[in-house]
Design a protein around this motif. Structure first.
Motif, PDB file in Angstrom:
ATOM      1  N   MET A   1       0.849  -1.209   0.000  1.00 22.09           N
ATOM      2  CA  MET A   1       0.000   0.000   0.000  1.00 22.09           C
ATOM      3  C   MET A   1       0.878   1.250   0.000  1.00 22.09           C
ATOM      4  N   LYS A   2       0.576   2.170  -0.914  1.00 20.43           N
ATOM      5  CA  LYS A   2       1.354   3.416  -0.939  1.00 20.43           C
ATOM      6  C   LYS A   2       0.721   4.449  -0.010  1.00 20.43           C
ATOM      7  N   GLU A 160      -5.282   3.326 -10.222  1.00 22.14           N
ATOM      8  CA  GLU A 160      -5.086   2.939  -8.822  1.00 22.14           C
ATOM      9  C   GLU A 160      -6.139   3.620  -7.947  1.00 22.14           C
ATOM     10  N   ALA A 176      -6.701  -0.888   3.752  1.00 20.81           N
ATOM     11  CA  ALA A 176      -5.599  -1.841   3.512  1.00 20.81           C
ATOM     12  C   ALA A 176      -6.138  -3.274   3.488  1.00 20.81           C
ATOM     13  N   ASP A 181      -5.005   0.523  -3.296  1.00 20.63           N
ATOM     14  CA  ASP A 181      -3.621   0.735  -3.750  1.00 20.63           C
ATOM     15  C   ASP A 181      -2.895   1.813  -2.955  1.00 20.63           C
ATOM     16  N   VAL A 182      -3.608   2.910  -2.660  1.00 24.37           N
ATOM     17  CA  VAL A 182      -2.975   4.100  -2.083  1.00 24.37           C
ATOM     18  C   VAL A 182      -3.932   4.728  -1.079  1.00 24.37           C
TER      19      VAL A 182
END
Ligand code: E4P
Length: 218
Positions: A1-2, A160, A176, A181-182
């Motif tokens: 995860m960003k 994303e 999460a 993704d972010v």
């Protein structure tokens, strides 16, 4: 995860960048206004601090002006993600920029249908606002789950899912668990992730006991 930070405060960005855990930055016109800084030099300064995507939002809402503003923004640095609103004109700009190799973050997403349109327009990021939906007694996290499920069905979608409008660490944890993704979060909420009272009390006990040994590592 960003992890992206959602702020235009350069000191907060520098502080989080020093952790080595920061993957990008998102800004919006309200955050720029709050910073009291000149927009373009500020985005340049942020780009010098953070090497990941830095979202800079267009200020107008009509196609022609947004397109011109996007040209200015994308020239600041290669890692600027031009942020456009989820409107017909915004997605037209998104498609053109994406076809041209520029990252685009489509903002103000409140439905899975809107997220489908953004993916078809080639957005690099779709920003569903979870907190603002929660404020209206609708589940922001349910929207994240819906978008992830839809995008999963279409491997050709490269967009994303960037979970935005985060209000608490639970938003980050739940996102999460779903595989978002972010996340982009206010600095305060990212810092809350570090905290646990058992970490504090456990550390205090270790420090006390170490002092009793009279030893030093250095
Ligand atoms: C996202 O890119 C937005 O800047 C942001 O997450 C909005 O959050 P808010 O609802 O707390 O203003």
């Amino acid at each position: 995860m960003k992890f992206f930070v959602d702020t235009a405060d350069i000191n907060e960005i520098k502080d989080l960048a020093s952790t080595g855990l920061l993957d990008g930055v998102t800004t919006n016109p309200s955050l720029i206004a709050k910073s009291g800084r000149e927009f373009l030099p500020l985005i340049k300064e942020i780009c010098d601090v953070v090497s990941g995507p830095v979202s800079a939002e267009v200020a107008s809402t009509d196609y022609e002006t947004m397109r011109k503003e996007a040209e200015v923004l994308r020239k600041i640095a290669d890692h600027v993600a031009v942020k456009v609103p989820l409107t017909q004109d915004g997605l037209r700009v998104c498609k053109e920029l994406s076809d041209d190799g520029t990252m685009v973050n489509v903002t103000l997403c409140f439905s899975a249908g809107q997220a489908i349109l953004a993916a078809k327009a080639g957005a690099s990021f779709i920003s569903p606002f979870v907190g603002r939906l929660d404020d209206l007694c609708q589940s922001g996290l349910e929207l994240i789950s819906d978008i992830l499920r839809v995008y999963d069905n279409y491997p050709e979608f490269d967009t994303e899912v960037l979970v935005a409008s985060i209000r608490s660490p639970m938003h980050i944890i739940e996102a999460a668990k779903m595989g978002a993704d972010v996340i982009t979060s206010p600095p305060k909420v990212i810092k809350q992730l570090y905290n646990h009272p058992l970490t504090d009390s456990g550390l205090a006990a270790f420090v006390d006991d170490w002092a009793k040994t009279g030893q030093s590592i250095l």
